[in-house]
Write a protein that holds these residues in place. Structure first.
Motif, PDB file in Angstrom:
ATOM      1  N   THR A 202       0.839  -1.192   0.000  1.00 40.62           N
ATOM      2  CA  THR A 202       0.000   0.000   0.000  1.00 40.62           C
ATOM      3  C   THR A 202       0.875   1.244   0.000  1.00 40.62           C
ATOM      4  O   THR A 202       2.008   1.227   0.498  1.00 40.62           O
ATOM      5  CB  THR A 202      -0.923  -0.009   1.240  1.00 40.62           C
ATOM      6  OG1 THR A 202      -1.720   1.166   1.251  1.00 40.62           O
ATOM      7  CG2 THR A 202      -0.144  -0.090   2.529  1.00 40.62           C
TER       8      THR A 202
ATOM      9  N   HIS B 272       1.471   4.728   1.639  1.00 40.52           N
ATOM     10  CA  HIS B 272       1.194   5.493   2.853  1.00 40.52           C
ATOM     11  C   HIS B 272       2.138   6.691   2.907  1.00 40.52           C
ATOM     12  O   HIS B 272       3.224   6.683   2.292  1.00 40.52           O
ATOM     13  CB  HIS B 272       1.446   4.656   4.110  1.00 40.52           C
ATOM     14  CG  HIS B 272       0.308   3.765   4.519  1.00 40.52           C
ATOM     15  ND1 HIS B 272      -0.709   3.380   3.677  1.00 40.52           N
ATOM     16  CD2 HIS B 272       0.045   3.178   5.715  1.00 40.52           C
ATOM     17  CE1 HIS B 272      -1.549   2.589   4.332  1.00 40.52           C
ATOM     18  NE2 HIS B 272      -1.119   2.458   5.579  1.00 40.52           N
TER      19      HIS B 272
ATOM     20  N   THR C   4       4.508   8.109   5.629  1.00 40.36           N
ATOM     21  CA  THR C   4       5.093   7.642   6.886  1.00 40.36           C
ATOM     22  C   THR C   4       5.912   8.774   7.510  1.00 40.36           C
ATOM     23  O   THR C   4       6.318   9.718   6.832  1.00 40.36           O
ATOM     24  CB  THR C   4       5.958   6.393   6.660  1.00 40.36           C
ATOM     25  OG1 THR C   4       6.983   6.682   5.700  1.00 40.36           O
ATOM     26  CG2 THR C   4       5.097   5.241   6.135  1.00 40.36           C
TER      27      THR C   4
ATOM     28  N   HIS D 216       1.185   6.842  10.654  1.00 37.84           N
ATOM     29  CA  HIS D 216       1.063   6.839   9.199  1.00 37.84           C
ATOM     30  C   HIS D 216      -0.220   7.534   8.773  1.00 37.84           C
ATOM     31  O   HIS D 216      -1.158   7.679   9.560  1.00 37.84           O
ATOM     32  CB  HIS D 216       1.057   5.401   8.660  1.00 37.84           C
ATOM     33  CG  HIS D 216      -0.079   4.580   9.182  1.00 37.84           C
ATOM     34  ND1 HIS D 216      -0.035   3.931  10.394  1.00 37.84           N
ATOM     35  CD2 HIS D 216      -1.327   4.332   8.671  1.00 37.84           C
ATOM     36  CE1 HIS D 216      -1.181   3.303  10.611  1.00 37.84           C
ATOM     37  NE2 HIS D 216      -1.995   3.532   9.576  1.00 37.84           N
TER      38      HIS D 216
ATOM     39  N   THR E 110      -2.810   6.875   5.748  1.00 41.35           N
ATOM     40  CA  THR E 110      -3.154   5.926   4.692  1.00 41.35           C
ATOM     41  C   THR E 110      -3.464   6.659   3.389  1.00 41.35           C
ATOM     42  O   THR E 110      -4.174   7.659   3.382  1.00 41.35           O
ATOM     43  CB  THR E 110      -4.379   5.094   5.108  1.00 41.35           C
ATOM     44  OG1 THR E 110      -4.053   4.382   6.310  1.00 41.35           O
ATOM     45  CG2 THR E 110      -4.789   4.109   4.026  1.00 41.35           C
TER      46      THR E 110
ATOM     47  N   ARG F  58      -3.472  11.482  -3.248  1.00 43.71           N
ATOM     48  CA  ARG F  58      -3.940  10.114  -3.393  1.00 43.71           C
ATOM     49  C   ARG F  58      -4.367   9.826  -4.834  1.00 43.71           C
ATOM     50  O   ARG F  58      -4.118   8.744  -5.371  1.00 43.71           O
ATOM     51  CB  ARG F  58      -5.107   9.852  -2.456  1.00 43.71           C
ATOM     52  CG  ARG F  58      -5.569   8.395  -2.487  1.00 43.71           C
ATOM     53  CD  ARG F  58      -7.030   8.294  -2.157  1.00 43.71           C
ATOM     54  NE  ARG F  58      -7.385   6.920  -1.807  1.00 43.71           N
ATOM     55  CZ  ARG F  58      -8.628   6.527  -1.621  1.00 43.71           C
ATOM     56  NH1 ARG F  58      -9.610   7.385  -1.720  1.00 43.71           N
ATOM     57  NH2 ARG F  58      -8.887   5.282  -1.336  1.00 43.71           N
TER      58      ARG F  58
ATOM     59  N   TYR G 197      -0.175  -1.884  13.051  1.00 40.72           N
ATOM     60  CA  TYR G 197       0.237  -1.848  11.653  1.00 40.72           C
ATOM     61  C   TYR G 197       1.739  -1.641  11.600  1.00 40.72           C
ATOM     62  O   TYR G 197       2.257  -0.605  12.025  1.00 40.72           O
ATOM     63  CB  TYR G 197      -0.502  -0.731  10.910  1.00 40.72           C
ATOM     64  CG  TYR G 197      -1.969  -1.035  10.730  1.00 40.72           C
ATOM     65  CD1 TYR G 197      -2.389  -1.973   9.783  1.00 40.72           C
ATOM     66  CD2 TYR G 197      -2.927  -0.422  11.521  1.00 40.72           C
ATOM     67  CE1 TYR G 197      -3.732  -2.272   9.625  1.00 40.72           C
ATOM     68  CE2 TYR G 197      -4.275  -0.710  11.364  1.00 40.72           C
ATOM     69  CZ  TYR G 197      -4.665  -1.640  10.422  1.00 40.72           C
ATOM     70  OH  TYR G 197      -5.998  -1.951  10.269  1.00 40.72           O
TER      71      TYR G 197
END
Length: 209
Positions: free
Chosen positions: A23, A25, A27, A60, A62, A122, A193
């Motif tokens: 995925t 992300h 971070t 994080h 997402t 995104r 996670y």
């Protein structure tokens, strides 16, 4: 309006012990501002029953899922990383505002703004997957509600006492800069996670640098 919270740690479709997921992300391992904000909220986090805290190293935001790790190879992932580099080259780093914390049905979270900038980021990561796999192969997700979770609820409960406790202890806000997106191999085996980083793409950096 959140009236109840629920256990976050049930197995979603396709997930099982030992299985991980690639995925995109944002971070924050080296972000001192967010680390300080995380530390400031620890009295709140520790005081809330039924909350599994997120350690600072696993904070994080997402972005966009890609697919389960046991279904993907380096030959699948590298073209997506290259496409993301192309897509993010014209996207310059930008500042976000984080907090104050709110009680969400599955987490205690810090909302992140500006929402429109994060949604556009995104969209570029989704477009990178589309560039390689086509539109029908991009994993579907709800519209991005950008946030950073400080902890996840591990049991069902009435939200009102949790909100009252949060309001009593308060909490801060902070501003930091989004400079990169990371493709990570994510697992959730330990009610947390955790991930290894496959690739990091910096915003606004020409591909030849």
């Amino acid at each position: 309006m959140v009236d109840q919270v629920r256990d976050h740690w049930y197995w979603r479709p396709g997930w099982s012990a030992g299985r991980s997921f690639y995925t995109w992300h944002i971070t924050f391992q080296n972000d001192a501002v967010l680390s300080d904000l995380h530390a400031a909220y620890q009295p709140v986090v520790r005081s809330l029953a039924g909350l599994t805290p997120v350690p600072a190293q696993w904070l994080h935001l997402t972005m966009q899922g890609v697919g389960f790790a046991d279904k993907l190879t380096q030959e699948d992932l590298d073209p997506i990383v290259e496409a993301a580099q192309r897509r993010l080259e014209p996207v310059h780093p930008f500042e976000i505002r984080i907090g104050p914390a709110v009680v969400d049905p599955e987490s205690l979270q810090l909302p992140a703004q500006p929402v429109d900038r994060l949604r556009r980021l995104r969209a570029q990561l989704r477009a990178a997957i589309t560039d390689v796999w086509g539109r029908d192969s991009v994993p579907a997700l709800p519209e991005l509600d950008p946030h950073i979770s400080l902890g996840y609820w591990n049991q069902a409960a009435d939200a009102a006492p949790l909100k009252k406790r949060l309001a009593a202890l308060g909490g801060g806000v902070a501003k930091t800069e989004i400079t990169h997106a990371s493709l990570i191999n994510l697992n959730r085996d330990h009610h947390c996670y955790e991930w290894t980083t496959y690739a990091t793409v910096r915003l606004g950096v020409p591909r030849h640098i």
